[in-house]
Design an enzyme around this catalytic site. Structure first.
Site, PDB file in Angstrom:
ATOM      1  N   HIS A 187       0.045  86.158  51.448  1.00 29.32           N
ATOM      2  CA  HIS A 187       1.378  86.295  50.845  1.00 29.32           C
ATOM      3  C   HIS A 187       1.535  87.430  49.916  1.00 29.32           C
ATOM      4  O   HIS A 187       1.091  87.323  48.799  1.00 29.32           O
ATOM      5  CB  HIS A 187       1.684  85.077  49.998  1.00 29.32           C
ATOM      6  CG  HIS A 187       1.827  83.856  50.772  1.00 29.32           C
ATOM      7  ND1 HIS A 187       1.965  82.657  50.186  1.00 29.32           N
ATOM      8  CD2 HIS A 187       1.846  83.640  52.088  1.00 29.32           C
ATOM      9  CE1 HIS A 187       2.073  81.739  51.106  1.00 29.32           C
ATOM     10  NE2 HIS A 187       1.989  82.318  52.265  1.00 29.32           N
TER      11      HIS A 187
ATOM     12  N   LYS B  60      12.236  80.562  41.073  1.00 35.33           N
ATOM     13  CA  LYS B  60      13.461  81.005  41.762  1.00 35.33           C
ATOM     14  C   LYS B  60      14.575  79.972  41.565  1.00 35.33           C
ATOM     15  O   LYS B  60      15.745  80.315  41.467  1.00 35.33           O
ATOM     16  CB  LYS B  60      13.139  81.169  43.250  1.00 35.33           C
ATOM     17  CG  LYS B  60      14.306  81.521  44.138  1.00 35.33           C
ATOM     18  CD  LYS B  60      13.818  81.883  45.547  1.00 35.33           C
ATOM     19  CE  LYS B  60      14.966  81.888  46.538  1.00 35.33           C
ATOM     20  NZ  LYS B  60      14.949  80.770  47.477  1.00 35.33           N
TER      21      LYS B  60
HETATM   22  P1  PGA Z   1       5.583  80.428  49.685  1.00 35.41           P
HETATM   23  O1  PGA Z   1       4.754  81.289  48.633  1.00 35.41           O
HETATM   24  O2  PGA Z   1       6.925  81.055  49.836  1.00 35.41           O
HETATM   25  O3  PGA Z   1       4.759  80.532  50.907  1.00 35.41           O
HETATM   26  O4  PGA Z   1       5.621  79.036  49.185  1.00 35.41           O
HETATM   27  C1  PGA Z   1       5.285  81.712  47.475  1.00 35.41           C
HETATM   28  C2  PGA Z   1       4.394  82.781  46.831  1.00 35.41           C
HETATM   29  O5  PGA Z   1       3.307  83.072  47.318  1.00 35.41           O
HETATM   30  O6  PGA Z   1       4.845  83.357  45.841  1.00 35.41           O
END
Ligand code: PGA
Length: 930
Positions: free
Chosen positions: A154, A587
């Protein structure tokens, strides 16, 4: 390009070395620029840099105009070259800084214990010894601590692997320059090589031409195991054992394997349709291949070291017997068996190599391979005992114990893989299955209570739910195939390969029960005839919105009250894993509220679990950018209330931090030793709680601050109908999605709803545009409603800042965000909003909140300027700004040109490429991706 240096040192001479390296690399880049684009290119770049610097110093509107004019009038070719020159410059500065970190560690280590580096393993062991912590408490601490770092994709690294490799070569060469015994010619040669590396960087495309596949991402993660982690982790344990022996010399220390790596890559399928059951299987295969390949290599190397001859030493009879047994079962070609029969270790090792090589092969003679890591360990311990029998204990300590540690840590599965899926996917599969079996017409529409009752009944019923004679939709089959793959994987790759199944957006106890019922379908959950439960896959909730964090303690209380669920926990050492999402809570509710609510949830869930005598392992989904809870690993461990770390901690290591933390051994070691030291400190604090008499009052104040802050945040983000448009237009959000940095789409289900936008692009886009809104917005209003100009209240906040670590770290993180944000640059982006009136209004609102937040923080901390208390970072930002600014202005210019092509027949491909180059450059400059 020679001026930026980022002082991260204590001593000025050390500081000069960093300056020297930056200047040196800057000069090399200058040379390459002249070589490639002539003196004019270097002059142009220097002119822009000088103007940008002056502008930072004077903020003169006429000069700003002139600066913009220069930017606007650049030819496409010049623009391209300037963007790349600044971007590469930041890459080089980052390399120099990284090297400098290693240099500083080496400086400390050279002093051999007189000068102990802060946050090192030796530092914490020495401190506890000085605080007279007794041996048995130290032993207990070692038994309690547990940390699992989980690699995610990510977003996968913004920097291409080939570029990272060039960086690594540059880093190694620059480091060599520190060697005082280099000859003049060797120095020259290094310089020539560096020029060639920088030139290669200049002529290598830093953008990917396609999205990585999931397996590309898996290989990317494995790279760190192969290159650094496999060696660095055992070193860390060795160091801890060394320090324990040094400070507690009368005890025989054996440190349990408390620190491991896990992975999500290839297992996390939430919002990523490319992660299929088949891909998960292939991932596990790649994991195992690497683990076995590493063992094979190590065993081969051992052949060189274990040349002990029975003409000289007495090996143990059990070693000789085991060789006899191997001989009977494993038929090696005569040339493959070690020839000298006086060297039994080498003979034993040839059989061991063969057994490792056969481990993955099906149909091989069952005695000619290892069925589990324990069998390999048994052979290694046998060798260890024999070596000690003839006093070759140095060899045993250095080589055999290291390999034993590696096998203990990495097994045959290398790293535990977690599976993650969105709760809605399970619900809809359940809905279909139950309707087909005439059990519930519309399961999804049932109340939570009815769902729980039905699912509990199904769990207690030993009969399967699905019929092999029926057809189910593709999506239901994919859901169920994942469970089948997990069941088969546990048999093929060992029970530890996958043990956790995370459920995104968990909103009720039924979300956990659904996963269990699906698991029961394939035998991952079984109620035995004697009534006991066997379970090999634990459903773990992921709580990520503010409402869900509120509901979490009650949800867990409900789950623990359901016998069908509760009875499964003993199979996991009585530990329940619970994940908390930092990005999505941020968020949803803004940074202040998210931080606060996460803390409340941690404490409340811990209380609920205590009532049920369940231990918890919290999994913190955080890292990377500030708005996603990013911070150095050790600080994120210390930020947890110590009483919540009892059953161990898991933390995500986000894709983009992998290269900065784990690409180079020295840096990987330092990060992990800081984490270890923080972990030991937290475990100590959990056993010796600090005075918290004011905490209840502080918490009441914090609650009211958080409520106001959440309101302010959500008023803008959710209730201002112009806001989402503003966000998309005043940041490079749409272009960020084109970066090809990850296999996963930027939005769940391809929808345009704000709720379905992933938190990563949300944060990334705000960082690029220098708003950094997710990392600070609405904090000021929250604080202000409490203070209201009242000096007593301000004093209370000051006291909280001085005495309450939660509050001080929150305020210091806000400072970091405010320091990095820049409203002058942000304003340039705001002007791209199509609705100018709304754009202006929203920008003004953000700016005034920025000012309010800064003001309050200065009052609370008593500082003159933001980040006065972290002068290293303050200085770094100031020095980097004049180099980031040209990239920002260029990005705005390019975005405007690109977007003006919308609805026309113009081809924006080239412009988009340029935008993407500025995105990479700014990310390198701010050292932040997502
Ligand atoms: P996710 O990860 O959207 O897969 O939950 C959020 C992140 O890594 O900030």
């Amino acid at each position: 390009m020679t001026e930026t240096t980022i002082d991260t040192t204590q001593g000025s001479s050390s500081h000069q070395l960093l300056r020297r390296d930056v200047r040196f690399l800057g000069n090399i880049l200058g040379e390459v620029l002249i070589h490639q684009g002539g003196q004019e290119l270097l002059n142009l770049e220097e002119q822009i840099r000088e103007m940008s610097k002056t502008l930072r110093a004077s903020s003169d509107p006429a000069l700003l105009q002139e600066f913009k004019n220069v930017i606007r009038s650049l030819s496409p070719e010049d623009r391209h070259n300037v963007v790349r020159a600044f971007a590469i410059y930041f890459q080089l500065v980052n390399i120099a800084e990284q090297n400098h970190r290693i240099r500083r560690k080496r400086d400390y280590d050279r002093s051999s214990g007189e000068n102990i580096q802060p946050n090192s393993i030796e530092n914490i062991v020495a401190e506890l010894r000085n605080a007279n912590v007794p041996v048995d408490q130290m032993q207990e601490i070692l038994q309690t601590i547990s940390l699992e770092l989980v690699m995610t994709a990510h977003p996968t690294e913004a920097t291409r692997r080939v570029v990272l490799e060039i960086h690594q070569r540059i880093a190694e060469d620059v480091m060599k320059l520190d060697n005082p015994s280099l000859t003049h010619r060797e120095r020259e040669q290094l310089r020539e090589k560096l020029v060639s590396e920088v030139l290669t960087l200049w002529q290598t495309d830093e953008l990917r031409d396609r999205k990585p596949t999931v397996l590309d991402e898996v290989r990317n993660g494995l790279y760190y195991f192969d290159e650094t982690l496999f060696d660095v982790l055992p070193e860390l344990y060795q160091e801890l054992e060394r320090c324990l022996r040094k400070y507690y010399p009368d005890t025989d220390w054996a440190v349990p394997s408390f620190l491991r790596f896990g992975s999500w890559i290839g297992g996390d399928r939430d919002g990523n349709p490319s992660v299929t059951a088949k891909i998960t299987w292939e991932t596990l295969t790649l994991h195992r291949q690497l683990a076995l390949q590493k063992y094979e290599q190590q065993l081969m190397q051992l052949m060189n070291h274990l040349s002990f001859s029975t003409n000289i030493v007495n090996v143990t009879p059990e070693l000789l017997e085991s060789i006899e047994t191997d001989k009977q079962h494993i038929h090696l070609k005569s040339e493959d068996v070690w020839r000298n029969d006086k060297e039994p270790y080498r003979i034993k090792l040839t059989y061991m190599v063969e057994k490792v090589a056969n481990t993955q092969a099906h149909g091989k003679n069952a005695n000619a391979k290892y069925h589990s890591p324990d069998e390999l360990l048994a052979d290694l311990w046998l060798i260890d005992r024999s070596l000690r029998n003839h006093f070759a204990d140095y060899t045993a300590d250095i080589y055999i114990r290291k390999l034993i540690r590696q096998v203990e840590l990495f097994g045959f599965h290398l790293a535990g893989l977690d599976v993650r899926q969105h709760s809605k996917e399970h619900e809809s599969a359940m809905n279909e299955i139950l309707a087909r079996m005439n059990i519930a017409d519309n399961y999804a529409a049932l109340s939570e209570g009815d769902k729980i009752a039905l699912l509990s009944r199904l769990l207690n019923d030993p009969r399967p739910l699905m019929s092999p004679y029926m057809e189910y939709s593709e999506s239901t089959m994919e859901v169920i195939n994942v469970y089948k793959a997990i069941k088969a994987a546990q048999a093929e790759f060992g029970p530890k390969c996958i043990t956790t199944y995370l459920i995104s957006m968990t909103q009720g106890a039924s979300d956990l029960l659904e996963v269990m019922v699906l698991g029961k379908e394939v035998g991952l959950y079984r109620r035995e005839a004697d009534g006991s439960v066997r379970c090999t896959l634990q459903p773990a909730p992921l709580f990520e919105t503010i409402d869900d964090l509120h509901a979490a303690p009650e949800i867990m209380d409900t789950v623990f009250n359901i016998p069908a669920y509760r009875d499964s926990i003993p199979d996991f050492n009585n530990i329940q894993e619970i994940m908390l999402g930092y990005s999505d809570s941020n968020k949803d509710g803004g940074v202040l509220t998210a931080n606060w609510e996460l803390r409340v949830a941690l404490k409340e869930i811990t209380k609920a679990a205590k009532r049920h005598q369940v231990k918890l392992k919290f999994f913190h989904g955080r890292g990377g950018a500030l708005g996603r809870g990013g911070m150095p690993l050790n600080r994120s461990i210390l930020a947890q209330p110590p009483e919540t770390i009892g059953g161990g901690i898991k933390i995500t290591e986000q894709g983009e931090v992998l290269s900065s933390r784990y690409a180079i051994k020295g840096i990987a070691y330092r990060s992990l030793e800081q984490a270890t030291s923080a972990l030991i400190q937290s475990a100590y604090l959990a056993k010796n709680p600090q005075d918290t008499k004011d905490e209840a009052e502080f918490e009441t104040i914090m609650r009211s601050i958080s409520e106001e802050s959440q309101k302010k945040y959500q008023d803008l983000i959710f209730r201002d109908s112009d806001f989402y448009h503003f966000f998309k237009e005043a940041t490079p959000l749409p272009e960020v999605g084109e970066l090809n940095i990850g296999s996963r789409p930027a939005k769940r289900k391809g929808s345009d709803r704000f709720e379905d936008l992933r938190a990563i692009p949300w944060v990334f886009a705000w960082t690029q545009s220098r708003f950094l809104l997710p990392a600070w917005y609405a904090a000021g209003s929250g604080l202000q409603t409490y203070v209201q100009g009242n000096p007593d209240r301000l004093n209370k906040l000051k006291q909280m800042y001085e005495t309450w670590s939660f509050f001080s770290s929150t305020i210091d993180n806000l400072q970091m965000a405010l320091g990095k944000a820049d409203m002058l640059i942000a304003q340039e982006y705001a002007q791209m909003a199509k609705n100018t009136e709304a754009g202006q209004r929203i920008f003004e609102q953000i700016r005034s909140e920025y000012e309010l937040t800064s003001q309050l923080i200065l009052q609370i901390t008593g500082q003159k300027e933001i980040l006065d208390n972290q002068s290293v970072i303050q200085e770094s930002i100031k020095l980097r700004n004049p180099y980031v600014d040209p990239l920002s202005y260029l990005q705005v210019q390019l975005l405007s040109e690109l977007r003006s092509l919308e609805g026309t027949s113009g081809d924006g491909a080239e412009l988009l490429r340029e935008v993407l180059l500025t995105i990479n450059g700014i990310a390198a400059g701010l050292r932040n991706t997502g």
